[in-house]
Design an enzyme around this catalytic site. Structure first.
Site, PDB file in Angstrom:
ATOM      1  N   ARG A   1      -8.079 -22.510  63.764  1.00  0.00           N
ATOM      2  CA  ARG A   1      -8.807 -21.455  64.491  1.00  0.00           C
ATOM      3  C   ARG A   1      -8.801 -20.162  63.693  1.00  0.00           C
ATOM      4  NH1 ARG A   1      -6.637 -17.885  67.860  1.00  0.00           N
ATOM      5  NH2 ARG A   1      -4.942 -19.225  68.523  1.00  0.00           N
TER       6      ARG A   1
ATOM      7  N   TYR B   1     -34.814 -12.911  69.654  1.00  0.00           N
ATOM      8  CA  TYR B   1     -34.323 -14.111  70.327  1.00  0.00           C
ATOM      9  C   TYR B   1     -33.833 -13.769  71.742  1.00  0.00           C
ATOM     10  CZ  TYR B   1     -31.577 -18.342  71.089  1.00  0.00           C
ATOM     11  OH  TYR B   1     -31.062 -19.496  71.600  1.00  0.00           O
TER      12      TYR B   1
ATOM     13  N   ASP C   1     -30.502 -10.076  61.939  1.00  0.00           N
ATOM     14  CA  ASP C   1     -30.505 -11.528  62.127  1.00  0.00           C
ATOM     15  C   ASP C   1     -31.547 -12.099  61.167  1.00  0.00           C
ATOM     16  OD1 ASP C   1     -31.154 -14.142  62.965  1.00  0.00           O
ATOM     17  OD2 ASP C   1     -30.617 -13.728  65.040  1.00  0.00           O
TER      18      ASP C   1
ATOM     19  N   LYS D   1     -29.982 -23.574  61.929  1.00  0.00           N
ATOM     20  CA  LYS D   1     -31.404 -23.688  61.602  1.00  0.00           C
ATOM     21  C   LYS D   1     -31.586 -24.026  60.121  1.00  0.00           C
ATOM     22  CE  LYS D   1     -31.838 -22.112  65.828  1.00  0.00           C
ATOM     23  NZ  LYS D   1     -31.157 -22.769  66.860  1.00  0.00           N
TER      24      LYS D   1
HETATM   25  N1  PLP Z   1     -30.857 -16.032  66.225  1.00  0.00           N
HETATM   26  C1  PLP Z   1     -32.079 -16.581  66.265  1.00  0.00           C
HETATM   27  C2  PLP Z   1     -33.235 -15.837  65.667  1.00  0.00           C
HETATM   28  C3  PLP Z   1     -32.271 -17.842  66.862  1.00  0.00           C
HETATM   29  O1  PLP Z   1     -33.509 -18.355  66.902  1.00  0.00           O
HETATM   30  C4  PLP Z   1     -31.148 -18.507  67.415  1.00  0.00           C
HETATM   31  C5  PLP Z   1     -31.304 -19.819  68.065  1.00  0.00           C
HETATM   32  O2  PLP Z   1     -32.390 -20.301  68.287  1.00  0.00           O
HETATM   33  C6  PLP Z   1     -29.902 -17.897  67.357  1.00  0.00           C
HETATM   34  C7  PLP Z   1     -29.783 -16.668  66.744  1.00  0.00           C
HETATM   35  C8  PLP Z   1     -28.690 -18.543  67.961  1.00  0.00           C
HETATM   36  O3  PLP Z   1     -28.242 -19.569  67.163  1.00  0.00           O
HETATM   37  P1  PLP Z   1     -27.327 -20.783  67.718  1.00  0.00           P
HETATM   38  O4  PLP Z   1     -28.201 -21.626  68.574  1.00  0.00           O
HETATM   39  O5  PLP Z   1     -26.842 -21.447  66.479  1.00  0.00           O
HETATM   40  O6  PLP Z   1     -26.234 -20.158  68.519  1.00  0.00           O
END
Ligand code: PLP
Length: 409
Positions: A56, A109, A182, A207
């Site tokens: 962890r 998101y 992000d 992704k």
């Molecule tokens: N940021 C973006 C732009 C996303 O599209 C996503 C998920 O679709 C996330 C963060 C969150 O990622 P996770 O599903 O791996 O937690």
């Protein structure tokens, strides 16, 4: 001679001594690491000497992923998490306390927005949403009250808005705020926000970095001191990536460049083919001359990315008919995979948003988000044409249902 169970416990944990370097990072599938004496264990746990004690806190496979992402993003250090949301949560929690203010992109998101307004809002953090392409509005929002964080996505989910990191980092820094980006949609193959002045880059490695829809992982990269503060949150909250998941993301990194290059070309071709087609109101892709931030995209993005948005005439009915008619795309809520994926954000990724928040985020009822995969582009074009024909039929039928039939009397 020990008893059988004692021998069995010991025998199961004898690892081989390997003199040659493995060419893939091994999966250190262990929760614990044994020290040679109690002083060494204390030193490792307290961070006085490098090493591993408990997964962890840190794990060699996870640490290798963190280092790889830092290298790709051009950052001093990185950290790896159980998911993108875990990375975003730990990053923000390392920066804000009750009473602090965050200025965030209005387009982005849905779960990040929900995290900011829900979880952080409940803890007393004030969040202001702003159109990050309107730099005067961003400057005004930042100057309105002391702000800890300016938060944006390189290419926004799902409306493909491209943020000008150079300008936004400058505006954040003028007001003493940390600029957090992000970079999930662009991936480091398409954009490296730190090179444009961002302080911290977060990413859902689920992704493009992982790339095969077989792992959930998140990463963050930035300066050593900032990453150390984020790692402390991860240790306290148990958000660290699991070794197998980190391994899968590392394996994805090796092919990230070729995948995103090919997928960007496919997304671009789909955009050109369907822009202006009957039943399509709008197509958004950073490679199209019609993209509202084309100049920013040309400057910031090395690859325009594999994410594309299609706004269909006929709203929800048209969107649903398209998704149900196409045969190649996977019907899932994710993106960034070898498989092409089509999502209807108002009913999936952005379902937390009410009608007003959807409109604020620029999400039309007929918006489809496409993540181009590695299938052949000709097959995808034919499949999308069939989807569009189904969408036009559904939109026509819905219009007929809504139009009162004229009666003669
Ligand atoms: N940021 C973006 C732009 C996303 O599209 C996503 C998920 O679709 C996330 C963060 C969150 O990622 P996770 O599903 O791996 O937690």
């Amino acid at each position: 001679m020990s008893g059988f169970s004692t021998r069995a416990v010991r025998a199961s944990a004898h690892g081989p001594t390997v003199r040659q370097r493995s060419t893939a990072v091994p999966i250190f599938q262990t929760a614990t690491f044994a020290a040679s004496d109690s002083d060494e264990l204390a030193d490792v746990i307290l961070g006085r000497v490098p090493g591993f004690a408990y997964s962890r806190i840190d794990n060699p496979t996870t640490a290798a992923l963190a280092a790889a992402v830092a290298e790709l993003e051009g950052a001093e250090a990185g950290a790896a998490f159980a998911s993108g949301m875990a990375a975003i949560h730990a990053t923000l929690l390392s920066l804000v306390s009750a009473g602090d203010r965050v200025v965030a992109s209005a387009t982005g998101y849905g779960t990040t927005r929900a995290l900011l307004t829900g979880t952080f809002g409940r803890l007393g953090v004030n969040v202001v949403f702003v159109d990050v392409t309107d730099h005067a509005a961003v400057a005004e929002a930042l100057a309105g009250a002391p702000t800890r964080v300016l938060y944006a996505e390189t290419i926004s989910n799902p409306t493909i808005v491209v943020a000008d990191h150079g300008r936004l980092a400058g505006l954040a820094h003028e007001q003493g705020a940390t600029y957090v980006v992000d970079n999930t949609f662009a991936s480091p193959a398409g954009c490296r926000p730190i090179e444009w002045g961002a302080d911290l880059v977060v990413e859902s490695a689920t992704k493009y970095i992982g790339g095969h829809s077989d792992t959930t992982v998140g990463v963050v990269a930035g300066r050593e001191a900032a990453i150390e503060a984020i790692r402390l949150v991860a240790v306290d909250t148990g958000a660290t990536a699991a070794p197998l998941n980190a391994f899968l993301a590392l394996r994805g990194i090796a092919t990230l460049g070729v995948r995103v290059e090919r997928q960007s070309r496919t997304a671009s071709a789909l955009g050109r083919r369907f822009e202006g087609a009957p039943g399509v109101l709008r197509v958004l892709h950073p490679s199209l001359p019609s993209h509202p931030q084309l100049e920013v995209a040309d400057r910031l993005l090395e690859l325009p990315g594999a994410m594309l948005a299609l706004e269909l005439d006929g709203g929800r009915e048209a969107g649903r008919a398209f998704i149900d008619a196409v045969e190649i795309p996977e019907r899932t809520a994710s993106l960034g995979s070898v498989h092409t994926m089509v999502v209807h954000p108002p009913s999936t990724t952005h379902r937390q948003l009410d009608a007003a928040a959807l409109a604020d985020a620029g999400i039309a009822p007929g918006l489809l988000r496409v993540s181009a995969g590695l299938e052949d582009v000709d097959d995808l074009e034919a499949d999308f044409a069939a989807g569009l024909a189904a969408a036009r039929r559904a939109a026509g039928a819905a219009r007929e249902r809504r139009t009162p039939v004229a009666t003669t009397s």
